[in-house]
Design an enzyme around this catalytic site. Sequence first.
Site, PDB file in Angstrom:
ATOM      1  N   LYS A  32      70.162 -11.944  29.520  1.00 14.52           N
ATOM      2  CA  LYS A  32      69.835 -11.619  28.129  1.00 14.52           C
ATOM      3  C   LYS A  32      68.944 -10.377  28.074  1.00 14.52           C
ATOM      4  CE  LYS A  32      66.042 -14.840  28.675  1.00 14.52           C
ATOM      5  NZ  LYS A  32      65.528 -16.185  28.417  1.00 14.52           N
ATOM      6  N   TYR A 247      44.165  10.498  22.066  1.00 18.22           N
ATOM      7  CA  TYR A 247      43.722  10.028  20.753  1.00 18.22           C
ATOM      8  C   TYR A 247      42.431   9.230  20.835  1.00 18.22           C
ATOM      9  CZ  TYR A 247      48.349  11.253  18.953  1.00 18.22           C
ATOM     10  OH  TYR A 247      49.486  11.918  18.580  1.00 18.22           O
TER      11      TYR A 247
END
Length: 356
Positions: A32, A247
Amino acid sequence: MTRAWVEIDLGALRRNGAVMAARAAALLPMIKADGYGIGAVAAARALESVSPWGFGVATVEEGRELRESGVVRPIVVFTPTLADELADIRALRLTPALGTARQIEAWRAIGAGHQDWHLAIDTGMHRAGVHWDEVAALRGLLEASPPQGAFTHFHSAELDDGSLAQQERRFEHALEQLPARPALLHTENSAALSRATTSRWSLARPGIFLYGVGSGPRALVQPQSVVSLRARIVEIHTLDDGDCVSYDATHRIAGSRRIATLPLGYADGYRRVLGNRTQVLVAGRCAPVIGVVTMDMTMIDVTDIACDVGDVVTLIGRDGERERSVESVAHDGGLSPYELLTGLQSRLPRVYVNAS
Ligand SMILES: *Cc1c(COP(=O)(O)O)cnc(C)c1O
């Protein structure tokens, strides 16, 4: 060579598959989420080497992708399906996991009652499936449309909390309430199978072990690493005392430092939280990630390492004697290794090695 990429060792995947296969009667490998991020079709092809009974996916679309790539083995869709998805499941010859009367009735209503399906039994995870002590209520439906298989899923197979044994007892109790014992029974995920000498059931459903992540020190077997994350240095700057990086200025330079920029960031799945908390490998040596990871770029301190623009940096994987495993990087960021692995985004090309 590209700027940043995920390298996948299919030889290691095959060997991990063989280790799991040796502990089980047959495998139902979980592929999956695009094979936990490594590529579902590539994973299915590689795992053909262990002759799996079939494959497990989460969604109809994942099943479709495998069918369209030529997979003819059974494909079990484990996430509960909505009624309007059942026609596609039938047409694609997928095997749904059904766990409520409503789902089983819908499966029968489209005339698929005699096609293979597996009964999902909830023994304590409380995510999906019929409660272990309520299967008797489904008797009529199960007699009319007997499931090919029945399964449950462990919620804490990696822990020593006794829950696995309790869930197995509940599963056995539920099986006794069924009108007939389904041909295929399965419970074990990677952690359960790694910690047992052999599977107790007809199929086992390992996932993460195949992709190189082990189940902790109590496991009897450990996987080989499959996934590496690499990027090439795109710029190098010398920064001075007091300069800030990235940042929010979370990192300030002390003295004079050489800072390299890598062309990948959290949009690629190298999570923002790893900034200031983890290390990468450059020329076989450790370099810290400094400042927060940005969307597209990540900065590392290479002051003491001889390196240049274009050199390859290893963010996950081995470089010389050292290794940054998926587990260790995830641990640095307070992340689950599952999240880190499945979060590596499609912007990163997949490069397969040892394909045969
Ligand atoms: C994902 C999943 C597995 C595999 O779990 P791992 O911990 O990756 O081995 C097994 N069974 C079900 C139902 C799953 O959803």
